[in-house]
Design a protein around this motif. Structure first.
Motif, short mmCIF file in Angstrom:
data_model
loop_
_atom_site.label_atom_id
_atom_site.label_comp_id
_atom_site.label_asym_id
_atom_site.label_seq_id
_atom_site.Cartn_x
_atom_site.Cartn_y
_atom_site.Cartn_z
N VAL A 181 -7.25 -14.13 -7.25
CA VAL A 181 -7.47 -12.75 -6.86
C VAL A 181 -6.33 -12.28 -5.98
N GLN A 182 -5.65 -11.24 -6.40
CA GLN A 182 -4.56 -10.70 -5.59
C GLN A 182 -4.26 -9.26 -5.96
N LEU A 183 -3.58 -8.60 -5.02
CA LEU A 183 -3.06 -7.26 -5.23
C LEU A 183 -1.55 -7.31 -5.09
N VAL A 184 -0.86 -6.62 -5.96
CA VAL A 184 0.59 -6.59 -5.92
C VAL A 184 1.06 -5.14 -5.85
N GLU A 185 1.80 -4.82 -4.79
CA GLU A 185 2.36 -3.49 -4.63
C GLU A 185 3.78 -3.45 -5.22
N SER A 186 4.16 -2.28 -5.68
CA SER A 186 5.53 -2.06 -6.16
C SER A 186 5.86 -0.59 -6.02
N GLY A 187 7.14 -0.29 -6.19
CA GLY A 187 7.57 1.10 -6.16
C GLY A 187 8.28 1.52 -4.90
N GLY A 188 8.35 0.64 -3.92
CA GLY A 188 9.06 0.98 -2.70
C GLY A 188 10.56 1.01 -2.92
N GLY A 189 11.27 1.49 -1.93
CA GLY A 189 12.73 1.55 -2.01
C GLY A 189 13.29 2.52 -1.02
N LEU A 190 14.56 2.83 -1.21
CA LEU A 190 15.27 3.77 -0.36
C LEU A 190 15.24 5.15 -1.00
N VAL A 191 14.84 6.13 -0.24
CA VAL A 191 14.76 7.49 -0.74
C VAL A 191 15.25 8.44 0.34
N GLN A 192 15.88 9.53 -0.08
CA GLN A 192 16.38 10.51 0.88
C GLN A 192 15.25 11.38 1.40
N PRO A 193 15.39 11.90 2.59
CA PRO A 193 14.38 12.85 3.10
C PRO A 193 14.17 13.98 2.11
N GLY A 194 12.90 14.32 1.90
CA GLY A 194 12.55 15.33 0.93
C GLY A 194 12.27 14.79 -0.45
N GLY A 195 12.58 13.53 -0.66
CA GLY A 195 12.39 12.92 -1.96
C GLY A 195 10.96 12.44 -2.19
N SER A 196 10.76 11.78 -3.33
CA SER A 196 9.43 11.33 -3.72
C SER A 196 9.46 9.87 -4.16
N LEU A 197 8.30 9.24 -4.05
CA LEU A 197 8.14 7.87 -4.53
C LEU A 197 6.73 7.72 -5.08
N ARG A 198 6.60 6.84 -6.06
CA ARG A 198 5.27 6.50 -6.57
C ARG A 198 5.05 5.01 -6.32
N LEU A 199 4.10 4.72 -5.49
CA LEU A 199 3.74 3.34 -5.21
C LEU A 199 2.61 2.91 -6.14
N SER A 200 2.66 1.66 -6.56
CA SER A 200 1.63 1.11 -7.43
C SER A 200 0.95 -0.07 -6.76
N CYS A 201 -0.31 -0.23 -7.02
CA CYS A 201 -1.10 -1.36 -6.52
C CYS A 201 -1.88 -1.90 -7.71
N THR A 202 -1.47 -3.06 -8.20
CA THR A 202 -2.10 -3.65 -9.37
C THR A 202 -2.95 -4.85 -8.98
N ALA A 203 -4.14 -4.88 -9.49
CA ALA A 203 -5.07 -5.97 -9.19
C ALA A 203 -5.01 -7.06 -10.26
N TYR A 204 -5.07 -8.29 -9.79
CA TYR A 204 -5.11 -9.44 -10.68
C TYR A 204 -6.30 -10.31 -10.29
N GLY A 205 -7.00 -10.77 -11.31
CA GLY A 205 -8.13 -11.65 -11.06
C GLY A 205 -9.45 -10.93 -10.84
N PHE A 206 -9.42 -9.63 -10.82
CA PHE A 206 -10.65 -8.85 -10.71
C PHE A 206 -10.37 -7.46 -11.28
N ALA A 207 -11.44 -6.77 -11.64
CA ALA A 207 -11.32 -5.46 -12.27
C ALA A 207 -11.68 -4.37 -11.27
N LEU A 208 -10.75 -3.48 -11.03
CA LEU A 208 -11.00 -2.38 -10.09
C LEU A 208 -12.18 -1.53 -10.50
#
Length: 125
Positions: free
Chosen positions: A2-29
């Motif tokens: 059972v774990q959660l894995v985040e992704s989508g982080g990084g360097l972005v300029q002020p005013g910019g956008s990001l989409r973060l993801s959280c994927t579950a493994y070993g269980f169903a959300l």
């Protein structure tokens, strides 16, 4: 495992956008798991950012991100997303997602059972 894995982080300029993801493994959300996003900036305490309920998809946002963030879930991908827009330097932090089994229609940030290891978001020019 059972774990959660985040992704989508990084360097972005002020005013910019990001989409973060959280994927579950070993269980169903879709089995009634509420998801919360948290962040911790260097030298500061962890703070709640947003959450989505395990039942009807109700959402909550902390005041500092309200109006410029959207959280949603894709049960087919077993993933929760956090879209952040109009990013500010003060959004710089490690972002974590966490899960708990809850059929409540109102999500909250307490009693999380499973935590991810985090993804770093840096907002800088």
């Amino acid at each position: 495992q059972v774990q959660l894995v985040e992704s989508g982080g990084g360097l972005v300029q002020p005013g910019g956008s990001l989409r973060l993801s959280c994927t579950a493994y070993g269980f169903a959300l879709e089995d009634g798991y509420a998801i919360g996003w948290f962040r911790q900036a260097a030298g500061k305490e962890r703070e709640a950012v947003s959450c989505i309920s395990g039942s009807d998809g109700s959402t909550n946002y902390t005041d500092s991100v309200k109006g410029r963030s959207i959280i949603w879930r894709d049960n087919a991908k077993n993933t929760v997303y956090l879209q952040m827009m109009s990013l500010k330097p003060e959004d710089t932090a490690v972002y974590y997602c966490a899960a708990k089994r809850s059929w409540s229609s109102q999500c909250d940030y307490y009693g999380m059972d499973v935590w991810g290891t985090g993804t770093l978001v840096t907002v800088s020019s």
